[in-house]
Each structure stands twice: as structure tokens, then as C-alpha cells.
Design a protein around this motif. Structure first.
Motif, PDB file in Angstrom:
ATOM      1  N   UNK A 197      59.328  26.403  40.659  1.00 52.07           N
ATOM      2  CA  UNK A 197      58.209  25.492  40.398  1.00 52.07           C
ATOM      3  C   UNK A 197      57.282  26.159  39.395  1.00 52.07           C
ATOM      4  N   UNK A 198      57.223  25.582  38.219  1.00 56.99           N
ATOM      5  CA  UNK A 198      56.282  26.013  37.188  1.00 56.99           C
ATOM      6  C   UNK A 198      55.010  25.207  37.410  1.00 56.99           C
ATOM      7  N   UNK A 199      54.036  25.838  38.035  1.00 61.41           N
ATOM      8  CA  UNK A 199      52.858  25.097  38.473  1.00 61.41           C
ATOM      9  C   UNK A 199      51.990  24.641  37.308  1.00 61.41           C
ATOM     10  N   UNK A 200      51.970  25.403  36.227  1.00 61.37           N
ATOM     11  CA  UNK A 200      51.170  24.989  35.071  1.00 61.37           C
ATOM     12  C   UNK A 200      51.694  23.697  34.474  1.00 61.37           C
ATOM     13  N   UNK A 201      53.017  23.580  34.379  1.00 66.54           N
ATOM     14  CA  UNK A 201      53.615  22.393  33.759  1.00 66.54           C
ATOM     15  C   UNK A 201      53.987  21.320  34.773  1.00 66.54           C
ATOM     16  N   UNK A 202      53.782  21.607  36.058  1.00 66.72           N
ATOM     17  CA  UNK A 202      54.259  20.736  37.145  1.00 66.72           C
ATOM     18  C   UNK A 202      55.718  20.341  36.888  1.00 66.72           C
ATOM     19  N   UNK A 203      56.510  21.358  36.744  1.00 69.02           N
ATOM     20  CA  UNK A 203      57.935  21.213  36.445  1.00 69.02           C
ATOM     21  C   UNK A 203      58.759  21.894  37.529  1.00 69.02           C
ATOM     22  N   UNK A 204      59.863  21.249  37.913  1.00 71.04           N
ATOM     23  CA  UNK A 204      60.880  21.884  38.739  1.00 71.04           C
ATOM     24  C   UNK A 204      62.078  22.219  37.856  1.00 71.04           C
ATOM     25  N   UNK A 205      62.573  23.416  38.027  1.00 65.61           N
ATOM     26  CA  UNK A 205      63.734  23.898  37.282  1.00 65.61           C
ATOM     27  C   UNK A 205      64.742  24.391  38.319  1.00 65.61           C
ATOM     28  N   UNK A 206      65.888  23.714  38.404  1.00 65.34           N
ATOM     29  CA  UNK A 206      66.924  24.056  39.364  1.00 65.34           C
ATOM     30  C   UNK A 206      68.190  24.440  38.625  1.00 65.34           C
ATOM     31  N   UNK A 207      68.909  25.438  39.122  1.00 63.96           N
ATOM     32  CA  UNK A 207      70.129  25.876  38.445  1.00 63.96           C
ATOM     33  C   UNK A 207      71.146  26.374  39.462  1.00 63.96           C
ATOM     34  N   UNK A 208      72.410  26.269  39.049  1.00 61.49           N
ATOM     35  CA  UNK A 208      73.534  26.745  39.855  1.00 61.49           C
ATOM     36  C   UNK A 208      74.335  27.737  39.011  1.00 61.49           C
ATOM     37  N   UNK A 209      74.931  28.743  39.635  1.00 65.07           N
ATOM     38  CA  UNK A 209      75.630  29.785  38.889  1.00 65.07           C
ATOM     39  C   UNK A 209      76.759  29.212  38.047  1.00 65.07           C
ATOM     40  N   UNK A 210      77.256  30.021  37.132  1.00 63.92           N
ATOM     41  CA  UNK A 210      78.179  29.547  36.105  1.00 63.92           C
ATOM     42  C   UNK A 210      79.432  28.897  36.690  1.00 63.92           C
ATOM     43  N   UNK A 211      80.047  29.546  37.654  1.00 63.45           N
ATOM     44  CA  UNK A 211      81.309  29.056  38.205  1.00 63.45           C
ATOM     45  C   UNK A 211      81.084  28.012  39.286  1.00 63.45           C
ATOM     46  N   UNK A 212      79.954  28.088  39.983  1.00 64.41           N
ATOM     47  CA  UNK A 212      79.674  27.150  41.053  1.00 64.41           C
ATOM     48  C   UNK A 212      80.008  27.707  42.422  1.00 64.41           C
ATOM     49  N   UNK A 213      79.719  28.994  42.654  1.00 62.38           N
ATOM     50  CA  UNK A 213      80.021  29.612  43.949  1.00 62.38           C
ATOM     51  C   UNK A 213      79.120  29.047  45.040  1.00 62.38           C
TER      52      UNK A 213
END
Length: 688
Positions: A197-213
Motif C-alpha cells: 500500500x503506497x499511502x501517498x498515492x493511495x495505490x495497491x501494488x500486488x505481485x506474484x513471483x516469476x514462475x508462480x510458486x
């Protein structure tokens, strides 16, 4: 073996779909660097067993003692007016993930965004928890995973002036985000699923690893964006409707299982491996940041011995990275080459790790002799779990609850028993051999492709034309053949469905949806095309998902896969096809690398896939609940399958001479049975 329209099939691919309810843009560009700003945080650390306080009533200082953790994460961003959901709703989500993190829980709430986690301590089990924060509190993180290159990243970031408040490996993500924004993904080596959670931008950034473990799921309601490690956490959020995704059901019947972004829950999606999401300004955008590479035709080739030596060096380093933990680590032994080589390298790095295997009655699917041989080779304390039909029947319902999908094979119950054995022996981490077959040409299909004089054909010219049309939709190229005639199977599976589903089949037919980015297949040779499809469609969400992560974490055990280290994956792409599959057989280079470490009898044996007793054995167990779940009255009430066809399959499997080979024939009755368990476990509605 009972059949539908006389058609018998084998398993092969997984299917993806584009997002239905989200405003998505699938791009390869990475976001711009972000500025750092200062805001206060509301951080609530909830010890195990305590009730959650209301937002704003308590704040804990960021812990000073670090840790490496695996866990479950969940959260939401309110999109409506007013305060929106809070602590109680988030606790309801994270409570569904207690198996992923039984040691502690934590929450943070700020400006309509809530992040929660459940913790399983691996390094310094009594140490730090999550969420984690930047120095100024502007960046908040919950992460399920391990960052294996954390020491190097921590040194770099410290030199740039960042102050670390814990020893947690995942804290490097917070400071990398401050430095690089979403481009931080280029630097990470590990297995992870996280939300920032980037509180300044009110942004959520979600990510999953390259292979998808590791898994990550999400959905959108009229009032909130919702995410969680597993689908059960997402559907626990108020306002998320529970309904069956019929395309997902059709995928399970057609391919080995689900593939992200498809799930069994309508409107709930799984973020694919190598992708990230940005939730900002009312938009949800999905981006791809990584994909499996392809051979460079201009790269100079090394000698065979050099390839073998380099592969062994990379695997050795990968194993050593994955042996870092302050809890006991175990090794899975299947009896095959891949797990045996990992066990040998683990023994060379740090002797004494216990080994775990599954054995079956009878000789046709039992590999215990090879498992014991390898355990004796490395002098490991060996734990053998014997599995029969009764144990499989007893494990089916718990297996489906954690897999969150119907299945065509019972071997997930064996994986569940395997992780339980590891947990009971004190191991909280296990190493497996997953990924080697897909990277180094381990399946028989690779060899059969090489034996064919030309492209695979499917029947008459008319049938061939129809099949080429399906292949164009799935692969973007009518010349790419993969395992079976999907057009013929589309026709043959229809009688299993109810009349109501057949009437809506144009929308439910998974063959109407693209499976991969056609650009990723273009220009690859046939072996590399098959490898890419196996990695994307068979491995990520089936072998690593419902079969791997879910069955391990059901018993609070973390699974690590040395073959899927990014350095090993990228090296595999550079290996010439002739060193993967040749006249000597599959996985030629891997067999050469294993000489002297693994017994010759294991190196030289043919590929023997993990198999377990199927529907015939389940039915003959006489379990009353199995008969009830398959009863014509209940099948008719649920409305998804034709009760007469299901009964025909059931009667056929009850015959004493009936048998089934899960590597050659699909166990359709098991799909019906486990789908019934899914409906009951998650309170999913009957088909209208």
C-alpha cells in the motif's frame, strides 16, 4: 474403463482467461520510480489467540527482531464513500488462512485500505511479524514468501541510506519499492506473493513471483477491491457472491486443472505468475513483467561436459539457498531422478535431513524400493507413509477444501499425507523436485514428438480442419499440437453435463478462450514449444498450486523447489534441445549431471509419474458419503451433471474387472465426486 461416447483421453494443459470484471491492460512496461513521502501509520500486531482491536485503538512499534516467514495474506481497498469495512472483516478473511500461518497474525488500516497476514515462522520463529513499513510509514507491505537474494539487496540498500528495522528478508521489498517502484520486481529472486500500500498515492501494488510458486487471488465488488492468498479468504469478504465458474469447471474436465487467472469461483481471479496488479484511481491494471525465455540462436554453444557442470553448480547453489531456516527441513523422495538429485545435493550441503515418501500396496504404482535406495544412499532418517484406498477416501474432503478445485486424480491426497508426515516429524520446510520435467524434457511426449515424421494429425480432413481451428484459438497457431484432439473431446464430454449446462455451453466452453500469448510460442522449435506450454499450463497452477503449495500449507509446511530458482530456469532455456531429449531418452543432461550423486538404477529408470488409486478404489471402499455424493437425486438437484451418465460411470467402476490408468485416461467420475465436495465445502449454489 467406462467412457463417454467411447472416448478415452489423457491430461495435459491448463487454460487461462482474460479478466471479466476488471479494467485490465496486459502490458510489459514497468512503472516509473516513486518519490518517498512521510505519513503516520496505524500498525496493529495481533499475537496468536488474541481478538482484533478496532482500527485506531492500538499501535505497535515495528518489531526490532527479524524473521523469514511464509504466511497467508489478505486485504482490501474500499472504493465507496464512508469508512468502509475494517478490522472485523479483515479478521474474517485472515482466519480462513490460519493453516498458512498458525504462529501469529497482524493487521494495518489506513485511509480505506486494510492489509492482514497470518504468519508461519521459518527463520527466527519468535521474531518479527508483518505488516512491514518504510522508514516514514508511507509504504506498507504484507508478503507471503522468501527472498533468496536478500543479503545482497540488503547490503545495497543499506549503502544507499535505508534503515532496516527487522532482519526479515521481505523488508528489502519495502525499500526497493521506495527506490524503484514496480521495477523492483526485476531485482527479486525467490518465491513470493505480496501487496504494497503506497499511502501517498493511495495505490495497491500486488505481485506474484516469476514462475508462480505462491498463490494470490483477487476480486472486485461494487464497493471494494479484495485480495487474499487463497480464494477462500476472498469469498469470506462481505458482498462477494459465491457462484460456480462454469468455464473453470470445463477446464478441469478438459485440461489437468485450472490455470490463472481462472478459478472455480465466478468473479474471483488468480494473478498469473510473472504478473503484477496496480489498483489506483478506480482502475485495476494487470501487467506482465516476466516470461520464460527462449534459446538464443546466436549464443555460442558450450561442450556437453560444460553444460552438465554448470547445471550442477546452479542446482547446488539453489539447494543451499533453500536450506536456510531455523526450523527442521525435510526432503521429499518420489523414487525418481529429480527428487533424488535434490536430496543428494542437500546431503552434500548439510547432512542429516529427514526424507519423506509415499508407498502404495501392490507393485504396479509402488516406488518404495527406489525411495529407500536413495534414503540409504544419503543415510537419511526416512519416513514412509503407506497409502491405500481407505486413506485416500478419508483425505478427499480435506484435500478439496484446500485445493479449492475438483481434481481428476487422487494423488493430491497423497501429497496431503506427505506434508502431514513431515509436520509430525518436526519439519516445517520441505524441498521437492518439481519443475525438472518441464525444464529439461522429462515427459514421454517430448520423445514422441521427435519420433513423428511430421506434424500430428487428427482423423479425417474435416476433423483435422476443426481441430486446427481450436488450436488457433488456444495456441494462436494451428500447427501447434499439444497432446490430444480437443475438438473431439469437446464433442465427447457433452453428455456428462446436464441439459441446463449444455444449453449455456457456448459461454462455458473453455476451448473458446485463448490459453497463452501466441507471441510467446511463435518462433520456438517443437520441443521448446512443448516445454513452454508445460511450464505455463501444467506446472504453475496445478503441480505448484493445488498439488504443491495447497497440500503442503494445509499442514503448515512450506514447499521449496530448487529447480525453479530463476538462475536454473534461465539456464535451462539456453540448453540445446539435443541435450534435453535424444536417442538416450528424456532429461539427458540432467541424468549426466546426476552421475556419481544418484544411484545408476534411479538415473537409468524410465519416467514413472506420481500415480495413486482412482475412482474404482474409492467406490469399492464402500464409504457411505461417497455413495451419497454421487446419488442420482443429489446430482439432479445440483444441476451441473447428467445423473444418468454419472450413474453409468459409477456402475462401470464398481465392476471388479474395471481399472483406470490416470496417465492415459481421465477419471471423470472423480471430477464429479470432488466437484460435489467443492459445492458442499464452500456453500456454492445449484445450477439454475
Amino acid at each position: 474403463m467406462p467412457s463417454i461416447n467411447g472416448y478415452r483421453i489423457s491430461l495435459i494443459a491448463l487454460l487461462a482467461r482474460p479478466g471479466k470484471r476488471f479494467l485490465l491492460s496486459c502490458q510489459n512496461n514497468l512503472g516509473a520510480r516513486e518519490e518517498k513521502t512521510r505519513k503516520k501509520r496505524n500498525h496493529i500486531l495481533i499475537p496468536k489467540g488474541m481478538n482484533c482491536p478496532r482500527p485506531g485503538t492500538g499501535r505497535a512499534d515495528v518489531p526490532r527482531e527479524g524473521t523469514r516467514t511464509m504466511c497467508g495474506i489478505a486485504g482490501f481497498m474500499s472504493l465507496g464513500p464512508g469508512p468502509g469495512p475494517g478490522t472485523r472483516e479483515l479478521a474474517g478473511m485472515t482466519d480462513t488462512l490460519t493453516h498458512r500461518g498458525p504462529d501469529a497474525a497482524g493487521q494495518t488500516h489506513h485511509d480505506g485500505v486494510s492489509l492482514g497476514f497470518r504468519r508461519l515462522g521459518i527463520v527466527a520463529p519468535g521474531g518479527a511479524g508483518q505488516p512491514l513499513f518504510s522508514e516514514d510509514g508511507n509504504v506498507a507491505l504484507v508478503c507471503n514468501g522468501e527472498i533468496y537474494n536478500e543479503p545482497e539487496l540488503r547490503s545495497e540498500l543499506t549503502a544507499r541510506g535505508h534503515r532496516f528495522s527487522t532482519r526479515s528478508d521481505t523488508e528489502v521489498i519495502v525499500h526497493l519499492y521506495e527506490e524503484m517502484g514496480v521495477e523492483l520486481l526485476e531485482r527479486l529472486r525467490g518465491q513470493f506473493a505480496f501487496a504494497i500500500h503506497d499511502r501517498r498515492r493511495r495505490r495497491l501494488f500486488l505481485a506474484r513471483d516469476q514462475v508462480g510458486v505462491l498463490p494470490l487471488h483477487h476480486t472486485l465488488t461494487p464497493d471494494a477491491f479484495v485480495f487474499g492468498s487463497e480464494a477462500k479468504a476472498v469469498i469470506a469478504f462481505p458482498g462477494v457472491e459465491r457462484a460456480v465458474d462454469l468455464v473453470g469447471l470445463d477446464q478441469v474436465l478438459t485440461f489437468p486443472g485450472l490455470v490463472s487467472p481462472r478459478t472455480m469461483f465466478q468473479g474471483v481471479e488468480a494473478l498469473p505468475g510473472g504478473h503484477y496488479l496496480l489498483v489506483e484511481d478506480g482502475r485495476v491494471e494487470r501487467h506482465r513483467y516476466w516470461d520464460f525465455g527462449r534459446p538464443d540462436p546466436d549464443a555460442p554453444e558450450m561442450g556437453e561436459a560444460e553444460y552438465a557442470e554448470q547445471l550442477l553448480e546452479l542446482l547446488d547453489r539453489s539447494v543451499r539457498r533453500r536450506l536456510r531456516a531455523d526450523v527442521p527441513i525435510g526432503l521429499y523422495l518420489s523414487g525418481g531422478l529429480d527428487s533424488s538429485l535434490i536430496a543428494a545435493l542437500a546431503e552434500r550441503a548439510a547432512p542429516g535431513h529427514p526424507t519423506f515418501s509415499v508407498a502404495f500396496p501392490g507393485d504396479d504404482i509402488n516406488e518404495s524400493g527406489f525411495q529407500r535406495l536413495m534414503a540409504e544412499r544419503i543415510s537419511s532418517p526416512h519416513h514412509e507413509t503407506r497409502i491405500g484406498p481407505d486413506e485416500i477416501v478419508d483425505g478427499l474432503r480435506r484435500m478439496v477444501l484446500h485445493a479449492e478445485t475438483p481434481v481428476k486424480e487422487t494423488y493430491n491426497t497423497c501429497s496431503l499425507a506427505l506434508s502431514r508426515s513431515a509436520r509430525e516429524a518436526g519439519a516445517r520446510v520441505v524441498l521437492s523436485g518439481e519443475g525438472a520435467d518441464e525444464l529439461f524434457g522429462g515427459y514421454v511426449g517430448y520423445r514422441l514428438d521427435g519420433l513423428r515424421p511430421g506434424p500430428r494429425t487428427f482423423g479425417s480432413p474435416v476433423e483435422e480442419a476443426l481441430e486446427r481451428r481450436v488450436r488457433t484459438v488456444l495456441w494462436g497457431d494451428p500447427g501447434v499440437g499439444y497432446e490430444r484432439s480437443y475438438h473431439a473431446w469437446r464433442r465427447s464430454k457433452m453428455p456428462l453435463y446436464s441439459e441446463g449446462v449444455r444449453d449455456a455451453f457456448a459461454q462455458a466452453d473453455c476451448l473458446n478462450h485463448p490459453v497463452v500469448d501466441e507471441r510467446a510460442l511463435a518462433g520456438r522449435d517443437p520441443l521448446d514449444q512443448r516445454s513452454y506450454l508445460d511450464l505455463r499450463l501444467r506446472l504453475a497452477d496445478h503441480l505448484l498450486g493445488d498439488h504443491g503449495d495447497r497440500m503442503a500449507m494445509a499442514n503448515s509446511v512450506e514447499a521449496r523447489h530448487p529447480f525453479l530458482d530463476l538462475d536454473v530456469v534461465e539456464f535451462a532455456a539456453s540448453v540445446p534441445a539435443r541435450l534435453k531429449v535424444n536417442a538416450s531418452g528424456e532429461k539427458y543432461l540432467l541424468r549426466r549431471s546426476a552421475r556419481g550423486l544418484v544411484p545408476d538404477t534411479i538415473i537409468g529408470r524410465e519416467k514413472f509419474g506420481f500415480r495413486a488409486p482412482g475412482s474404482p478404489a474409492v467406490l469399492r471402499s464402500g464409504a457411505e458419503w461417497v455413495a451419497d455424493t454421487l446419488s442420482p437425486a443429489l446430482i439432479a438437484k445440483q444441476g451441473y451433471f447428467d445423473p444418468e451418465v454419472v450413474e453409468r460411470l459409477r456402475q462401470g467402476f464398481l465392476s471388479p474387472e474395471s481399472d483406470l490408468d490416470p496417465h492415459r485416461e481421465d477419471d471423470l467420475l472423480l471430477v464429479v465426486l470432488t466437484f460435489g465436495i467443492l459445492l458442499d465445502s464452500f456453500g456454492l449454489p445449484d445450477h439454475p
